[in-house]
Design a protein around this motif. Sequence first.
Motif, PDB file in Angstrom:
ATOM      1  N   ALA A 165       0.727  -0.744   0.001  1.00 45.32           N
ATOM      2  CA  ALA A 165       0.070  -0.362  -0.303  1.00 45.32           C
ATOM      3  C   ALA A 165       1.218   1.184   0.011  1.00 45.32           C
ATOM      4  CB  ALA A 165      -1.040  -0.416   1.195  1.00 45.32           C
ATOM      5  N   TYR A 166       0.698   2.191  -0.927  1.00 44.64           N
ATOM      6  CA  TYR A 166       1.091   3.618  -1.063  1.00 44.64           C
ATOM      7  C   TYR A 166       0.643   4.316   0.056  1.00 44.64           C
ATOM      8  CZ  TYR A 166       3.076   8.044  -2.213  1.00 44.64           C
ATOM      9  OH  TYR A 166       4.325   8.874  -2.625  1.00 44.64           O
ATOM     10  N   PRO A 167       1.550   4.670   1.489  1.00 48.88           N
ATOM     11  CA  PRO A 167       2.075   5.962   2.754  1.00 48.88           C
ATOM     12  C   PRO A 167       0.561   7.401   2.117  1.00 48.88           C
ATOM     13  CG  PRO A 167       3.613   5.884   2.023  1.00 48.88           C
ATOM     14  CD  PRO A 167       3.520   5.008   1.344  1.00 48.88           C
ATOM     15  N   GLY A 168      -0.510   6.762   1.980  1.00 49.35           N
ATOM     16  CA  GLY A 168      -1.116   8.121   1.826  1.00 49.35           C
ATOM     17  C   GLY A 168      -2.330   8.033   0.004  1.00 49.35           C
ATOM     18  N   VAL A 190      -3.253  13.430 -17.022  1.00 46.21           N
ATOM     19  CA  VAL A 190      -3.286  14.624 -15.778  1.00 46.21           C
ATOM     20  C   VAL A 190      -3.083  13.625 -14.931  1.00 46.21           C
ATOM     21  CG1 VAL A 190      -5.470  15.963 -17.633  1.00 46.21           C
ATOM     22  CG2 VAL A 190      -6.132  14.370 -15.803  1.00 46.21           C
ATOM     23  N   SER A 191      -2.114  13.239 -15.036  1.00 49.95           N
ATOM     24  CA  SER A 191      -1.776  12.641 -13.360  1.00 49.95           C
ATOM     25  C   SER A 191       0.007  12.235 -13.421  1.00 49.95           C
ATOM     26  CB  SER A 191      -3.019  11.552 -12.923  1.00 49.95           C
ATOM     27  OG  SER A 191      -2.872  10.684 -13.621  1.00 49.95           O
ATOM     28  N   LEU A 192       0.201  12.558 -11.993  1.00 48.69           N
ATOM     29  CA  LEU A 192       1.839  11.560 -12.339  1.00 48.69           C
ATOM     30  C   LEU A 192       1.432  10.498 -11.378  1.00 48.69           C
ATOM     31  CD1 LEU A 192       4.276  14.057 -12.299  1.00 48.69           C
ATOM     32  CD2 LEU A 192       3.419  12.328 -14.536  1.00 48.69           C
ATOM     33  N   TYR A 193       2.116   9.329 -10.856  1.00 47.43           N
ATOM     34  CA  TYR A 193       1.790   8.435  -9.754  1.00 47.43           C
ATOM     35  C   TYR A 193       3.227   8.160  -9.090  1.00 47.43           C
ATOM     36  CZ  TYR A 193       2.675   4.524 -13.186  1.00 47.43           C
ATOM     37  OH  TYR A 193       3.936   3.874 -13.922  1.00 47.43           O
ATOM     38  N   PRO A 194       4.085   7.542  -8.279  1.00 48.82           N
ATOM     39  CA  PRO A 194       4.865   7.469  -7.380  1.00 48.82           C
ATOM     40  C   PRO A 194       5.569   5.901  -8.185  1.00 48.82           C
ATOM     41  CG  PRO A 194       3.234   6.890  -5.992  1.00 48.82           C
ATOM     42  CD  PRO A 194       2.367   8.287  -7.318  1.00 48.82           C
ATOM     43  N   ALA A 195       6.653   5.207  -8.650  1.00 50.23           N
ATOM     44  CA  ALA A 195       7.177   4.254  -8.748  1.00 50.23           C
ATOM     45  C   ALA A 195       7.656   3.613  -7.446  1.00 50.23           C
ATOM     46  CB  ALA A 195       8.399   4.597  -9.908  1.00 50.23           C
ATOM     47  N   GLY A 196       6.941   2.362  -7.931  1.00 49.90           N
ATOM     48  CA  GLY A 196       7.843   1.229  -6.972  1.00 49.90           C
ATOM     49  C   GLY A 196       6.575   0.282  -6.769  1.00 49.90           C
ATOM     50  N   TYR A 197       5.506   1.044  -6.696  1.00 54.44           N
ATOM     51  CA  TYR A 197       4.342   0.066  -5.928  1.00 54.44           C
ATOM     52  C   TYR A 197       2.886  -0.333  -7.688  1.00 54.44           C
ATOM     53  CZ  TYR A 197       4.920   2.883  -2.478  1.00 54.44           C
ATOM     54  OH  TYR A 197       5.877   3.340  -1.287  1.00 54.44           O
ATOM     55  N   THR A 201      -0.462  -0.269  -9.084  1.00 57.09           N
ATOM     56  CA  THR A 201      -0.826   1.472  -9.100  1.00 57.09           C
ATOM     57  C   THR A 201      -2.261   0.688  -8.090  1.00 57.09           C
ATOM     58  OG1 THR A 201      -1.507   0.465 -11.578  1.00 57.09           O
ATOM     59  CG2 THR A 201       0.090   2.191 -11.478  1.00 57.09           C
ATOM     60  N   ARG A 202      -2.615  -0.489  -8.388  1.00 58.31           N
ATOM     61  CA  ARG A 202      -3.779  -0.718  -7.346  1.00 58.31           C
ATOM     62  C   ARG A 202      -3.536  -0.146  -6.365  1.00 58.31           C
ATOM     63  NH1 ARG A 202      -3.901  -7.076  -8.203  1.00 58.31           N
ATOM     64  NH2 ARG A 202      -2.427  -7.902  -6.255  1.00 58.31           N
ATOM     65  N   ARG A 203      -2.560  -0.505  -5.401  1.00 58.23           N
ATOM     66  CA  ARG A 203      -2.479   0.348  -4.106  1.00 58.23           C
ATOM     67  C   ARG A 203      -2.447   1.622  -4.007  1.00 58.23           C
ATOM     68  NH1 ARG A 203      -0.983  -4.495  -1.348  1.00 58.23           N
ATOM     69  NH2 ARG A 203      -2.112  -3.574   0.887  1.00 58.23           N
ATOM     70  N   TYR A 224     -14.629  13.063  -8.126  1.00 55.44           N
ATOM     71  CA  TYR A 224     -14.607  11.837  -8.618  1.00 55.44           C
ATOM     72  C   TYR A 224     -14.849  11.093  -7.571  1.00 55.44           C
ATOM     73  CZ  TYR A 224     -15.222  13.051 -12.981  1.00 55.44           C
ATOM     74  OH  TYR A 224     -15.593  13.768 -14.027  1.00 55.44           O
ATOM     75  N   GLN A 225     -15.317   9.247  -6.859  1.00 52.49           N
ATOM     76  CA  GLN A 225     -15.251   9.030  -5.707  1.00 52.49           C
ATOM     77  C   GLN A 225     -13.734   8.770  -5.384  1.00 52.49           C
ATOM     78  OE1 GLN A 225     -16.119   4.599  -5.848  1.00 52.49           O
ATOM     79  NE2 GLN A 225     -18.212   5.464  -5.020  1.00 52.49           N
ATOM     80  N   THR A 226     -13.383   8.082  -4.131  1.00 57.82           N
ATOM     81  CA  THR A 226     -11.781   8.044  -4.113  1.00 57.82           C
ATOM     82  C   THR A 226     -11.582   6.727  -4.468  1.00 57.82           C
ATOM     83  OG1 THR A 226     -11.368   9.581  -2.453  1.00 57.82           O
ATOM     84  CG2 THR A 226     -10.169   8.250  -1.925  1.00 57.82           C
ATOM     85  N   THR A 227     -10.924   6.228  -5.150  1.00 62.28           N
ATOM     86  CA  THR A 227     -10.572   4.549  -5.650  1.00 62.28           C
ATOM     87  C   THR A 227      -9.242   4.872  -5.471  1.00 62.28           C
ATOM     88  OG1 THR A 227     -10.614   3.321  -7.607  1.00 62.28           O
ATOM     89  CG2 THR A 227     -10.431   5.821  -7.796  1.00 62.28           C
ATOM     90  N   ASP A 228      -8.360   3.725  -6.055  1.00 62.86           N
ATOM     91  CA  ASP A 228      -6.974   3.616  -6.550  1.00 62.86           C
ATOM     92  C   ASP A 228      -6.847   4.178  -8.245  1.00 62.86           C
ATOM     93  OD1 ASP A 228      -6.974   1.013  -8.540  1.00 62.86           O
ATOM     94  OD2 ASP A 228      -8.740   0.687  -7.312  1.00 62.86           O
TER      95      ASP A 228
END
Length: 638
Positions: free
Chosen positions: A44-47, A164-171, A173-175, A205-209
């Motif tokens: 799980a990503y912390p946050g 329109v988004s970036l994400y942290p590598a190492g996880y 994406t469903r987490r 939008y509904q909070t999701t993964d």
Amino acid sequence: MRRALALTALLLATASVSSGATAQNSTPQPLPFDNRIPVARDVAYPGTMTVTVDATNIQQAIYRVKQVIPVAQAGPMVLMMPAWLPGKHAARGEIEKLAGLKISANGTPVAWTRDTVDVWAFHLDVPAGATQLDIEFQFVGATDRDQGRVSIAPNMLNLQFEQVSLYPAGYFTRRIPVSATVTYPTGWTAVSGLPATKQGDAYVYQTTDYETLIDSPVFAGKHYREFKLSDRVDLNVFADEPEELEAKPEQIEAHKKLVQQSIKLFGSQHYDQYEFLLSISDEMGGIGLEHHRSSENGVGPGYFTKWSEGPGSRNLLPHEFVHSWNGKFRRGNDSWTPDFRTPMRDSLLWVYEGQTQFWGYVLQARSGIVSKQDTLDMLASIAASLDNRPARTWRPLIDTTNDPIISARRPKGWVSWQRSEDYYNEGLLVWLEVDARLRSLSRGHKSMDDFARAFFGMRDGDWGVLTYDFADVVKTLDAIQPYDWAGFLTTRLHGVADRAPLDGFTRNGYRLIYTDEPTAAFKSAEKRSGRADFSYSLGLAVGKGGAIGSVTWDSPAFNAGLDLGDTIVAVAGREYSDERLKAAIVEAKVSKTPIRLMIKSGTRYRETTIDYTGGLRYPRLEKIGTGEGGLDRLLSAR
């Protein structure tokens, strides 16, 4: 003088190296591979990330993005823009349209460096004491078609969250939790497979993964109408002009039957709620892209208003709907990835896309979105195009599953000799033959309907991913009807041949023939493409103004030296028109004389002749025998 001697020595040394002499330390050494991008882990990503988008600047097609990414510790970090996107089967994330990237922490700028190998990745160092990264950038959408697909138009837009988004590598994406808010132009309606709460012009939008967010694109627009197709499926239509929304009751009834027939076929639904997103536009670019709980569908004007003029692009929605089962829920194990950086392998696209193509044509007929006769005529065109594709003699079907990565759907000059994603249509022919063999071996008791229920019909309501491999496909077929399915499929996938696999027609009661009159569906396809198609006579298709749009390898047109980019300016000494070329083909059959053409290539003109006397030839299916055959039963509503 010493300067001249030094220059002479340098020239001699250079000549010595270039002529093959070995110079000490002259061999280049490879740079060390930068592997600082962490591998995705199932933790799980912390946050929870937040993404806020201002999508109101439709005039200049610019999205303005603000994003907050929580961080748990200082030190090196990599942010990614999604690259390898499901449904596109390749690294197609529009990184070239990301601009103005600024990152800060505690109000202080944070420097970033783009990875020189994986250009979707940005390296940075999180400063001590930081609890979040504040990010700003713009997605500068295409304003002309030569920049890519136009996704932002005056009266509608198609927002894809990977833009329109970036994400942290190492996880995985469903987490990674994420919450998105988008503000649209005043008065517009926005629809996505992801539920949202409307607050003024903003949709929260509904909070999701993050994986689900990327699988939940948005269509928004000024002119909108919703049609309920079932208690769980909606048809959401956006148009350039309001009159394009005027669907007749029988047209909507056909779409309702599409849903009904699909559920009867598969026996399950892999969504809680499904949203067809349909744009009717000549300003926003077309699209056909699948998602678990929605699909992006873009067609030209006339979808409803010109319904009687032919099937047009009405195969699109059946195809994309089938993907909810095939491609999204059931997915080849080598094309599932834990994040949007890991490369996909596409070796099972003959199932993912090929069988979806098969069911798309079956369901268009069963639902009545397209008539049975038009469906037969469309299948005839598919069969003929592949049966007249000499590339089948050197390139096996399985190799075409690499095309999304090889060419990314860029135009090819010699499709008939190069092939281009034939796993779609030749995959359809393979599955049609599977259906015919199941019927024959079981004496009519089994068919591809049994495969659909067995392979896709479990876990109703589950919109996760259940992977499979080649052995799973064979095992399912063998449980339905024992046969050497592994050997059969291996031959069809890895073999080469002079002719397309047409046994699915002949074993199911039809054969491919050619006549001098085109079918109604063929005429509709010509009108839609803007081409006069002489592929099965001269071996070419001609577009607006006589411009040659395609030439079949080793055809009469090919042997006359014609190629893509040439323009026919005259036929037998008279200005080019489609009707004059048709008349010349008919005349040549009687006179047994070559067809005379004037050709323009760039600024040069030349006269040439095509030595062809076979007359006009258009494909269609002819029924074998009498009574109902296997293909008739396959296309009949359940």
